[in-house]
Scaffold this active site. Structure first.
Site, PDB file in Angstrom:
ATOM      1  N   HIS A  30      -2.127   4.678   9.773  1.00 31.24           N
ATOM      2  CA  HIS A  30      -0.792   5.277   9.929  1.00 31.24           C
ATOM      3  C   HIS A  30      -0.840   6.600  10.679  1.00 31.24           C
ATOM      4  O   HIS A  30       0.031   7.442  10.507  1.00 31.24           O
ATOM      5  CB  HIS A  30      -0.139   5.495   8.563  1.00 31.24           C
ATOM      6  CG  HIS A  30       0.179   4.239   7.802  1.00 31.24           C
ATOM      7  ND1 HIS A  30      -0.770   3.462   7.213  1.00 31.24           N
ATOM      8  CD2 HIS A  30       1.365   3.635   7.542  1.00 31.24           C
ATOM      9  CE1 HIS A  30      -0.196   2.432   6.597  1.00 31.24           C
ATOM     10  NE2 HIS A  30       1.096   2.512   6.790  1.00 31.24           N
ATOM     11  N   HIS A  66       9.974  -4.065   4.326  1.00 32.94           N
ATOM     12  CA  HIS A  66      10.460  -2.688   4.193  1.00 32.94           C
ATOM     13  C   HIS A  66      10.763  -2.081   5.554  1.00 32.94           C
ATOM     14  O   HIS A  66      10.184  -2.460   6.561  1.00 32.94           O
ATOM     15  CB  HIS A  66       9.528  -1.780   3.389  1.00 32.94           C
ATOM     16  CG  HIS A  66       8.144  -1.513   3.918  1.00 32.94           C
ATOM     17  ND1 HIS A  66       7.224  -2.495   4.179  1.00 32.94           N
ATOM     18  CD2 HIS A  66       7.510  -0.351   4.192  1.00 32.94           C
ATOM     19  CE1 HIS A  66       6.088  -1.956   4.570  1.00 32.94           C
ATOM     20  NE2 HIS A  66       6.237  -0.645   4.610  1.00 32.94           N
ATOM     21  N   HIS A  92       0.819  -1.227   0.000  1.00 32.26           N
ATOM     22  CA  HIS A  92       0.000   0.000   0.000  1.00 32.26           C
ATOM     23  C   HIS A  92       0.858   1.286   0.000  1.00 32.26           C
ATOM     24  O   HIS A  92       0.456   2.299   0.571  1.00 32.26           O
ATOM     25  CB  HIS A  92      -0.976  -0.025   1.189  1.00 32.26           C
ATOM     26  CG  HIS A  92      -0.324  -0.012   2.544  1.00 32.26           C
ATOM     27  ND1 HIS A  92      -0.834  -0.693   3.626  1.00 32.26           N
ATOM     28  CD2 HIS A  92       0.789   0.609   3.010  1.00 32.26           C
ATOM     29  CE1 HIS A  92      -0.061  -0.485   4.674  1.00 32.26           C
ATOM     30  NE2 HIS A  92       0.928   0.304   4.338  1.00 32.26           N
ATOM     31  N   GLU A 146       3.893  -5.159   8.681  1.00 34.10           N
ATOM     32  CA  GLU A 146       2.538  -5.020   8.102  1.00 34.10           C
ATOM     33  C   GLU A 146       2.040  -6.331   7.492  1.00 34.10           C
ATOM     34  O   GLU A 146       0.847  -6.459   7.200  1.00 34.10           O
ATOM     35  CB  GLU A 146       2.532  -3.913   7.035  1.00 34.10           C
ATOM     36  CG  GLU A 146       2.697  -2.526   7.640  1.00 34.10           C
ATOM     37  CD  GLU A 146       2.789  -1.415   6.600  1.00 34.10           C
ATOM     38  OE1 GLU A 146       2.655  -0.248   6.986  1.00 34.10           O
ATOM     39  OE2 GLU A 146       3.012  -1.704   5.400  1.00 34.10           O
TER      40      GLU A 146
END
Ligand code: DHB
Ligand code: FE
Length: 286
Positions: free
Chosen positions: A59, A192, A12, A239
């Site tokens: 977030h 990431h 995303h 995530e």
């Protein structure tokens, strides 16, 4: 009864929204990423979901480090996208399915998941971008139920707990007495890390292992601790919890329809996994 037709896991990254806004789908940097979605959209055209249960992480739009629910479920009539400062066009609101939201909330609480229920919920890039990728014409033909998992403020829920949350979502949807096709989405990842000395860290071997296990052996991922995943996938690679919950919500015989894996998109290893769920046959009462 409602049918779970399958699940999709997708990254995303906010920059995807910028590329969509600028029409860069054929640009050499972006093409290998966007091309991956053709097969996913073709499959959606066949299975025709009515509702999407969107498992993602907020977030900082609704919850920040001072107050952060481990699990939150939306129960709003619509979900407004808000400007997070990435310079992305704000998307028009996404319709909710309040009846399914409340059924899910009641079922999860009865199943001992003490979730936070949100009658108002803004949605960020982790919700809006996967919807733009899968329904690029912007039509609001599917209704949505957001489920937000804390992947930000420690302590985080474990992979095992997220798999169980997914299983409870699957039970809730399958006990919903409406003739609906339901798709489960899980967004974020794959590996990431956006900050610190390991910024830019990517782990292809771990990501591909995760994709394989998500298809055939999700319990193997439940054996990892949060620390293990962060070590292997980076701080934001955690995530993948959203993908694990998505997979937990597929109760039938699961098969892989399509996958794509591309490094990098921004700082992220971008993954896409489309899973079909063939529900167990129900025995009809005589
Ligand atoms: C990026 C990735 C994310 O998951 C996110 O939420 C924000 C930014 C990135 O790679 O740029
Ligand atoms: Fe993210």
């Amino acid at each position: 009864m409602a049918r779970i037709i399958g699940g999709i896991g997708t990254s995303h990254v906010p920059a995807i929204g910028g590329a969509i806004a600028k029409g860069l789908q054929q640009d050499p940097y972006w093409k290998p990423f966007f091309d991956g979605f053709d097969d996913a959209r073709e499959w959606l055209g066949k299975v025709k979901p009515d509702v999407v249960v969107m498992i993602y992480n907020d977030h900082g739009l609704n919850f920040f480090l001072d107050k952060l629910p481990t699990f939150a479920v939306g129960a709003a009539a619509e979900y407004r996208n808000a400007d997070e400062g990435w310079g992305l066009p704000v998307q028009k609101p996404f319709p909710g399915d309040q009846d399914l939201s409340w059924h899910l909330i009641e079922s999860l609480v009865a199943d001992e998941f003490d979730i936070t229920m949100c009658q108002e919920m803004l949605i960020d890039h982790a919700f809006a971008i996967p919807m733009q990728l899968l329904w690029p014409n912007g039509a609001r033909t599917v209704r949505t139920v957001p489920v937000a998992i804390n992947t930000v403020q420690h302590p985080l829920p474990s992979p095992a707990r997220c798999l169980k949350l997914g299983q409870a979502i699957g039970r809730a949807v399958e006990s919903w007495d409406k003739d609906l096709n339901v798709l489960i989405l899980g967004t974020g990842g794959l590996s990431h890390q956006l900050d610190g000395t390991r910024a830019g860290f990517i782990n292809k071997t771990f990501d591909l292992m995760c994709m394989d296990k998500l298809v055939s052996d999700p319990k193997a991922l439940a054996a990892y601790s949060v620390r293990d995943v962060i070590e292997q996938a980076g701080t934001q690679g955690i995530e993948v919890l959203n993908w694990i919950a998505m997979r937990g919500a597929l109760p039938g015989a699961v098969s892989e329809v399509h996958r794509n894996y591309h490094i990098p998109i921004s700082n992220t290893a971008a993954g896409l996994l489309v899973l079909e769920n063939r529900p167990a046959l129900r025995v009809q009462a005589a």
